[in-house]
Design a protein around this motif. Structure first.
Motif, PDB file in Angstrom:
ATOM      1  N   GLU A 197       0.922  -1.045  -0.151  1.00 42.07           N
ATOM      2  CA  GLU A 197       0.131  -0.077  -0.274  1.00 42.07           C
ATOM      3  C   GLU A 197       0.677   1.662  -0.144  1.00 42.07           C
ATOM      4  O   GLU A 197       0.607   2.061  -0.440  1.00 42.07           O
ATOM      5  N   ALA A 198       2.133   1.064   0.854  1.00 37.90           N
ATOM      6  CA  ALA A 198       2.982   2.201   1.299  1.00 37.90           C
ATOM      7  C   ALA A 198       3.306   2.932  -0.631  1.00 37.90           C
ATOM      8  O   ALA A 198       3.365   3.665  -0.935  1.00 37.90           O
ATOM      9  N   ALA A 199       3.789   1.538  -1.112  1.00 38.36           N
ATOM     10  CA  ALA A 199       4.942   1.900  -2.450  1.00 38.36           C
ATOM     11  C   ALA A 199       3.587   2.420  -3.041  1.00 38.36           C
ATOM     12  O   ALA A 199       4.209   2.730  -4.232  1.00 38.36           O
ATOM     13  N   LYS A 200       2.521   1.893  -3.660  1.00 39.52           N
ATOM     14  CA  LYS A 200       1.627   2.272  -4.353  1.00 39.52           C
ATOM     15  C   LYS A 200       0.925   3.755  -3.948  1.00 39.52           C
ATOM     16  O   LYS A 200       0.939   4.314  -5.064  1.00 39.52           O
ATOM     17  N   ALA A 201       0.638   3.779  -2.543  1.00 35.95           N
ATOM     18  CA  ALA A 201       0.921   5.945  -2.535  1.00 35.95           C
ATOM     19  C   ALA A 201       1.353   6.141  -2.993  1.00 35.95           C
ATOM     20  O   ALA A 201       1.104   7.648  -3.721  1.00 35.95           O
ATOM     21  N   VAL A 202       3.267   6.311  -2.752  1.00 42.73           N
ATOM     22  CA  VAL A 202       4.124   7.026  -3.418  1.00 42.73           C
ATOM     23  C   VAL A 202       4.386   6.617  -4.787  1.00 42.73           C
ATOM     24  O   VAL A 202       4.990   7.404  -5.081  1.00 42.73           O
ATOM     25  N   GLY A 203       3.902   5.690  -5.326  1.00 39.20           N
ATOM     26  CA  GLY A 203       4.123   5.805  -6.921  1.00 39.20           C
ATOM     27  C   GLY A 203       4.849   4.902  -7.218  1.00 39.20           C
ATOM     28  O   GLY A 203       5.752   4.761  -8.110  1.00 39.20           O
ATOM     29  N   ALA A 204       5.569   3.700  -6.282  1.00 37.33           N
ATOM     30  CA  ALA A 204       7.018   2.325  -6.421  1.00 37.33           C
ATOM     31  C   ALA A 204       6.098   1.723  -7.043  1.00 37.33           C
ATOM     32  O   ALA A 204       6.976   0.705  -7.479  1.00 37.33           O
ATOM     33  N   HIS A 205       4.775   1.468  -6.902  1.00 38.96           N
ATOM     34  CA  HIS A 205       4.447   0.423  -6.814  1.00 38.96           C
ATOM     35  C   HIS A 205       4.691  -0.122  -8.218  1.00 38.96           C
ATOM     36  O   HIS A 205       5.137  -1.980  -8.458  1.00 38.96           O
ATOM     37  N   ASP A 206       4.619   0.333  -9.436  1.00 31.75           N
ATOM     38  CA  ASP A 206       4.592  -0.247 -10.749  1.00 31.75           C
ATOM     39  C   ASP A 206       6.297  -0.600 -10.993  1.00 31.75           C
ATOM     40  O   ASP A 206       6.542  -1.235 -11.533  1.00 31.75           O
ATOM     41  N   PHE A 207       7.137  -0.119 -11.209  1.00 32.38           N
ATOM     42  CA  PHE A 207       8.317  -0.292 -11.869  1.00 32.38           C
ATOM     43  C   PHE A 207       8.361  -1.426 -10.923  1.00 32.38           C
ATOM     44  O   PHE A 207       9.685  -2.231 -10.943  1.00 32.38           O
ATOM     45  N   LEU A 258      18.417   6.431  -9.722  1.00 24.40           N
ATOM     46  CA  LEU A 258      18.227   7.514  -8.316  1.00 24.40           C
ATOM     47  C   LEU A 258      16.741   7.766  -8.194  1.00 24.40           C
ATOM     48  O   LEU A 258      16.617   7.653  -7.130  1.00 24.40           O
ATOM     49  N   GLY A 259      16.230   7.854  -8.779  1.00 21.90           N
ATOM     50  CA  GLY A 259      14.706   8.303  -8.804  1.00 21.90           C
ATOM     51  C   GLY A 259      14.117   7.203  -7.841  1.00 21.90           C
ATOM     52  O   GLY A 259      13.272   7.304  -7.040  1.00 21.90           O
ATOM     53  N   GLN A 260      14.217   5.923  -8.435  1.00 16.95           N
ATOM     54  CA  GLN A 260      13.615   4.991  -8.426  1.00 16.95           C
ATOM     55  C   GLN A 260      13.410   4.470  -6.696  1.00 16.95           C
ATOM     56  O   GLN A 260      13.238   4.188  -5.970  1.00 16.95           O
ATOM     57  N   ARG A 261      15.115   5.229  -6.710  1.00 12.26           N
ATOM     58  CA  ARG A 261      15.408   4.951  -4.801  1.00 12.26           C
ATOM     59  C   ARG A 261      14.948   5.730  -4.145  1.00 12.26           C
ATOM     60  O   ARG A 261      14.873   6.040  -2.611  1.00 12.26           O
ATOM     61  N   GLN A 262      14.843   7.038  -4.603  1.00  6.62           N
ATOM     62  CA  GLN A 262      14.177   8.152  -3.662  1.00  6.62           C
ATOM     63  C   GLN A 262      12.458   7.476  -3.411  1.00  6.62           C
ATOM     64  O   GLN A 262      12.038   7.246  -2.316  1.00  6.62           O
ATOM     65  N   LEU A 263      11.986   6.734  -3.816  1.00  4.96           N
ATOM     66  CA  LEU A 263      10.337   6.937  -3.852  1.00  4.96           C
ATOM     67  C   LEU A 263      10.235   5.219  -3.165  1.00  4.96           C
ATOM     68  O   LEU A 263      10.305   5.167  -2.384  1.00  4.96           O
TER      69      LEU A 263
END
Lengths: 633, 640
Positions: free
Chosen positions: A484-494, A515-520
């Motif tokens: 859920e947290a990953a979905k909330a920050v938009g990281a779920h897809d990648f 870098l951006g993915q790590r940030q997410l």
């Protein structure tokens, strides 16, 4: 810039082989390998780690002594057998059987003692080693961040590994040294006891050995050190070539480096050969002295036997002892250098253990309840990393529960320091920082940390799966919460596009992610931590624009229902904040919403009107103009 | 600005000459150009040992001396028990008195002197044995060091991408050590042990078969135990190393990420992680101690047991008049002499095993083909016109042939021109940068410089002509000055400072207490990301390349400083082809041609104005970057 080199050139051409500036693996000798052989303070400190196992150590020492004793007894039994049980044509077999029985007993004792001693010492040494390492690691978890900032990870690691290992070597050998010394004294004692005069005469060869050693030792030690040194130099250069191979190839330095490395490898070869010579020269000396001692026993002992003053068995026993005599002396000298190394390592270990812990919980520290309102307040805070150079000067502001405040200002204005203070990474010099209405110094660090989540500029990921990284230390977080947290920050897809999804193993420090993915992922981690307060240092690095958009959206999500303190670099972030605090040289220059500040026409509006995407992009010249001669960063 | 200089620069021509002669020889021989390490035409395992042995035999004199000394020393050592036994017998005879006694007394002197002589000689020959054995080992170590270093430096990027640097360090340090020690710990020792045990056994058995067999009864047991134990210890050692490396990783990540740990107040959790890894390692360490101790004790016991039996059986034989007391003493002394070598059988077996595994790893590295090398007919590249052409270039990284990183890339650039390359991460921008200096070879199409295919020119000349400013470049642990001059260590001081000025680094350096002599890199002053990048730019400018590629190398430098760098290097850029790869559009807006890359293909190309007019991806990116505002958040939803 004028160089007077014209005259020197001739003298220097002798050294034409080397380009003037080229070096490979410049090794600096700062970690002295050999110290004093004995340092009372260090031994005491190390002893503190051995203390919990002292019963075992006592047992080991007793076992060593028994072991040594049984070794000394064996030649005596042989002597007894020869003198009493063995006579050509003798008929009485009892003494021989007695001797055999005694022999069996002695070797059983020997077996038990050596087993006990070696296994106890071996295991205790391992335990102590792991305990020391744990103590150091635990200590490093608590020392101030300014120490960690100053100290390189590599250097700490060499303390935690190399130095700890040489302590282990020391612990193992020091119990063996007790055995060696006991054996030495035992042999001397038994020889003198068997026959005082013959014993004395035999021992007379010893002073020769000591005199030789006096001359040999300092030179040999120097040779060994040189060999050791050149080894680490050559290895250092090799490591450099491995790590820097891309740079080396792109600048085409292979040829130069190879030649320079050859020098180091040659020096290594030379010093090792010298060291080998020094090590080996003692062999014929010790062997010659052993031969001499045996010759003395044969000639003198033989004539004593003939005069009837000595039994043949005693003579045989002497010959046995002499062959064992030089072993402990040899291994004791080896242990000497182990001791020296251990003292040097011990010094470095205690240095780490002695780093002062600046920030500790008060004895009556309160727990910050999860129901806290989440307000943050700075009251007349003055702070600096050095007492006389304040970074923050008499700062006061309050962030209300649920409010998002953006901290804005040029580099060096004190934004990061303010953020660190909320988490009590450092203690203020004057004034106080309040979280949920409590002075942070009155709270336990653990409970404060649970309510203040921090997202750092440089996202740091650990080896492990994506799931483990998002969950991090919140072990009770369920898989659903994480997703859920990953979905909330938009990281779920990648994350789902990775092979293995949430169970995908991240490379070293998340190296396989951008870098951006790590940030997410680090955002998701903060979301799972679910604290009342979020402190965020926005990344300045250039992230590709698509990820950038994701991050901006995630940020909004992350700050929902939380008190937010954001060090903002992007204008979009700044404008999204409820309130903006503009810091300049450690003071608050102005504060208000974007519109208010724009209307006021102060520093903020001037910076904003320069039309840069980020305040960090503003050229120093324009910045200075805006600051109107304010202190430069 | 008069900095002190310790040594005057060296005329570069002389050095160059010696260098170029080396270049020639190395290119002529191609494989293992500097050091002879024997070819690997045989299989594995035994052949690895054979190969190491052949390397050893390349030092024939030292090997002969070492083995010869070993044989002599062993023979001398074996005479000592006999001399001792004889002396004991002589004493007994002398005890009998009479003429025989008087003669025996004289003989005692002879025995004593012989003993002294033999002992000393044995010592001398042991010294020679050890010294020559070590010397052979160190010479081989030296050769292997050079071979390793040379190979690692030459192996291409694709190799280094696949192999972890830690593994290479292990090969270059630990495996090399295992191979080096082979001669002294395996070969020479096996000669010594064969001599001592063989001759010893023969002597004992021929003196008295029964007593001899009793005395030797411990040998097979100890030999077997010691070999098995050593091999088992070795296996657990390797496993322990693995567990310890997990432990180090836990510690290293914790210390490197200490701010995250503190930020989440996760110290307790980290201690838990540490304890878990630590416990696993400790368990194994304890198991190792157990294995070792059980066996050493058992071996000692079996030895003493045999000795006790010799005493009992031998004593009876003396009583029965079969042998003399001296013979009994000889047997007992023999046993003490044999004890050590028999125990060392395990060490020897271990040394063989170690050399075999270490050797196969080490030779695996040394035999590795260098993928990118000079073609047999390669000529040095001479650039005058300064034209770079990509013709239908395609490229796929090894192992992912089905997903090419670049497809049909074509463009051309001339001296003085700047090409900008932009695109989403992973689109293949950096790959373009890496193909020009042949860090990788194209898999389709060709890249030419002044019409020469880059695969037809020498690597050295190509890399002189093409320089890439890397994104995250490695700094060497040396002074700033040496770092800047890394590619041209003969450079004049003024030139170094000029490069540093152009890269906007000079003022910062002057502010440091030791200025250009400040040591940076792993063990020096730590520089910020932007400072590192500026240093990298300065160091690349020193190379005076014909083509310079900035591979996202200004990301950590603020836009304004970057503009100043561009302004300062304008003259520099006039004489070369410049390629700028960047995320930040302001870095490449002024380029003569901008390529927008997506999924390995050029999807848009043109000047800044042309691309904006195209209203495509470039325009979208531009809008996003140059004036981000509230619109951005709303747009984000409907973005790509």
């Amino acid at each position: 810039m004028v160089r007077e080199d014209s005259g020197e050139l001739d003298a220097e051409t002798k050294d034409v082989q080397r380009p003037p500036r080229a070096v490979v693996g410049s090794h600096r000798v700062e970690e002295e390998m050999f110290g004093r052989a004995f340092d009372k303070n260090i031994v005491r400190r190390i002893w503190a780690f051995v203390q919990p196992y002292r019963m075992k150590i006592y047992i080991a020492v007793v076992a060593v002594l028994i072991f040594t004793g049984s070794q000394l007894v064996i030649p005596l039994i042989i002597r007894y057998a020869i003198d009493n049980g063995v006579t050509p044509g003798g008929l009485d077999r009892t003494p021989l059987l007695v001797a055999a029985g005694a022999f069996l007993l002695a070797i059983l004792v020997n077996y038990a003692a050596s087993y006990t001693q070696e296994s106890v010492v071996g295991k205790v040494a391992e335990n102590v080693l792991f305990d020391i390492r744990r103590a150091m690691f635990g200590h490093l978890q608590r020392v101030s961040l300014s120490f960690m900032d100053k100290t390189e990870v590599g250097r700490l690691m060499s303390r935690l590994q190399g130095d700890v290992n040489s302590m282990q070597e020391f612990l193992e050998t020091s119990v063996l040294a007790v055995g060696d010394i006991a054996l030495l004294f035992g042999i001397v004692f038994v020889m003198l006891w068997l026959d005082f005069r013959l014993g004395l005469l035999t021992l007379a060869v010893l002073p020769i050995l000591f005199i030789v050693r006096i001359f040999w030792l300092p030179r040999a030690r120097k040779a060994f050190m040189a060999a050791h040194e050149t080894n680490s130099v050559a290895n250092g250069a090799l490591a450099e070539a491995i790590h820097g191979v891309r740079a080396i190839q792109s600048m085409d330095r292979q040829q130069v480096n190879f030649t320079l490395y050859d020098d180091k490898a040659q020096a290594n070869l030379k010093t090792h050969l010298t060291a080998a010579r020094y090590a080996q020269i003692m062999v014929p000396i010790v062997d010659g002295l052993t031969g001499l001692a045996m010759a003395v026993v044969i000639v003198v002992g033989g004539s004593m036997v003939m005069n009837g003053r000595l039994d043949v068995g005693v003579m045989v026993a002497f010959l046995f002892y002499i062959q064992r005599f030089f072993d402990p002396i040899r291994s004791l000298t080896l242990q000497y250098s182990v001791m020296q190394r251990a003292m040097a390592s011990g010094k470095r270990l205690t240095d780490v253990l002695d780093v002062r812990i600046d920030i500790t919980d008060k004895p009556d520290a309160k727990v910050l309840s999860p129901d806290t309102d989440g307000s943050v307040e700075f009251r007349n805070v003055t702070f600096g990393y050095h007492p006389d150079q304040p970074v923050l000067k008499d700062i006061s502001f309050r962030v209300n529960p649920g409010e998002t405040v953006a901290l804005v200002g040029p580099t060096g204005s004190g934004k990061s320091s303010a953020m660190a203070l909320v988490h009590r990474f450092y203690d203020v010099q004057r004034g106080k920082v309040l979280v949920g209405g409590h002075d942070v110094r009155d709270l336990t660090q653990e409970s404060l940390g649970r309510q203040v989540a921090m997202v750092l500029q440089e996202p740091f990921l650990f080896t492990g799966t994506v799931f483990e990284n998002i969950r991090y230390h919140k072990l009770d977080a369920s898989r659903e919460e994480v997703i859920e947290a990953a979905k909330a920050v938009g990281a779920h897809d990648f994350i789902m596009s990775l092979a293995g999804g949430y169970d995908a193993e991240l490379g070293e420090r998340g190296g396989n992610l951008s870098l951006g993915q790590r940030q997410l992922i680090s955002f998701a981690r903060a979301l799972v931590a679910d604290s009342k307060i979020l402190v965020l240092d926005e990344a300045t690095a250039n992230i590709d624009s698509y990820t950038e958009m994701l991050i901006q959206k995630a940020l909004v999500k992350l700050l929902e229902g939380r008190t937010g303190l954001v060090i903002a670099h992007r204008l979009a972030t700044i404008r999204g904040a409820d309130r903006i605090i503009v810091l300049q040289a450690g003071r608050i220059a102005e504060t208000g919403s974007h519109d208010e500040l724009m209307a006021r026409g102060g520093l903020y509006s001037r910076l904003y009107n320069l039309n840069y995407a980020s305040f960090d992009d503003i050229p120093e010249s324009e910045l200075e103009a805006s600051l109107q001669g304010g202190s430069q960063t | 600005m008069g900095r002190r200089r310790k040594s005057a620069p060296v005329p570069r021509s002389i050095w160059k000459r010696s260098l170029s002669s080396q270049v020639n020889t190395s290119t002529a021989k191609h494989q293992n150009s500097f050091v002879h390490v024997e070819a690997a035409e045989w299989g594995r395992g035994l052949s690895t040992l054979a190969r190491i042995t052949r390397m050893n035999l390349r030092h024939p004199w030292q090997v002969t001396f070492a083995i010869g000394s070993t044989i002599i020393a062993a023979s001398l050592q074996l005479t000592i028990p006999q001399l001792l036994g004889r002396a004991v017998d002589q004493t007994q005879t002398a005890l009998g008195g009479g003429a025989a006694g008087a003669a025996a007394e004289g003989a005692l002197w002879t025995s004593a002197l012989l003993l002294l002589l033999v002992s000393t000689l044995r010592g001398l020959f042991t010294m020679c044995q050890n010294y020559f054995a070590e010397s052979v080992g160190h010479h081989i170590g030296y050769e292997l060091r050079l071979a390793c270093y040379e190979k690692i430096q030459r192996l291409s990027f694709s190799f280094h991408d696949q192999v972890h640097s830690g593994d290479l360090i292990t090969i270059g340090m630990l495996d090399l050590e295992g191979v080096r020690m082979y001669f002294s710990t395996a070969l020479v020792r096996s000669v010594l042990l064969t001599m001592l045990i063989g001759i010893g056994a023969y002597t004992l058995i021929s003196t008295d078969p029964v007593l001899g067999l009793v005395a030797l009864s411990f040998v097979p047991f100890v030999a077997w135990r010691s070999s098995v134990t050593r091999l088992r210890l070795r296996a657990t050692w390797l496993e322990l190393q693995e567990r310890l490396s997990v432990l180090s990783r836990v510690m290293e990540e914790n210390l490197g990420g200490i701010r995250v740990v503190r930020a989440f107040a996760a110290q307790a959790y980290e201690m838990l992680k540490f304890d878990g890894a630590s416990k696993r390692a400790l368990e194994l360490a304890h198991r190792r101690v157990g294995i070792r101790v059980r066996n050493t004790s058992a071996m000692t016991f079996s030895f003493f047991l045999a000795m006790g039996l010799v005493l009992l059986v031998g004593g009876n034989k003396v009583n029965a008049g079969d042998i003399s007391v001296g013979t009994l003493a000889t047997f007992l002394t023999f046993m003490t002499i044999l004890q050590m070598p028999v125990r060392q059988i395990g060490l020897m077996v271990n040394a063989f095993a170690r050399a075999s595994t270490c050797g196969s790893r080490l030779f695996g590295l040394l035999d590795r083909d260098v993928e990118i090398e000079d073609a047999p007919e390669a000529k040095p590249l001479v650039m005058d016109r300064g034209t770079l052409r990509f013709e239908n270039v395609s490229f796929a990284y090894p192992g992912s042939q089905e997903r090419p990183a670049l497809k049909n890339i074509s463009f051309e650039a001339h001296k003085g021109q700047t090409i900008g390359i932009v695109g989403p991460p992973g689109s293949g921008k950096s790959t373009i940068a890496h193909l020009i200096p042949r860090f990788y070879d194209v898999t389709g199409g060709s890249i030419t410089l002044d019409g020469h295919d880059i695969r037809d020119v020498t690597l050295a000349s190509l890399r002189k002509a093409v320089a890439v400013v890397q994104q995250d470049a490695f700094l060497f642990t040396t002074t700033i000055e040496n770092n800047i001059a890394y590619g041209d260590p003969w450079a004049k001081e003024q030139r170094i400072e000029r490069a540093s000025e152009s890269a906007q680094l000079h003022n910062y350096v002057l502010g440091l207490p030791s200025g250009y002599d400040t040591v940076v890199g792993e063990r020096g002053v730590s520089l910020s990301g932007g400072q590192r990048q500026r240093l990298t730019i300065a160091r690349t400018m020193m190379l005076r390349p014909s083509v310079i590629v900035f591979d996202d190398s200004t990301a950590a430098i603020d836009a304004a400083t970057e503009q100043r760098i561009r302004a300062a290097t304008r003259r520099f850029a006039k004489e070369r082809v410049t390629i700028i790869i960047a995320h930040r559009l302001s870095s490449l807006m002024d380029a003569d041609q901008i390529l927008f890359i997506e999924n390995g293909e050029i999807v848009e190309r043109g000047t800044h104005e042309e691309l904006l007019a195209m209203e495509g991806r470039y325009k979208a990116l531009y809008d996003l970057q140059v004036r981000p505002g509230d619109e951005m958040l709303t747009e984000a939803g409907g973005g790509r």
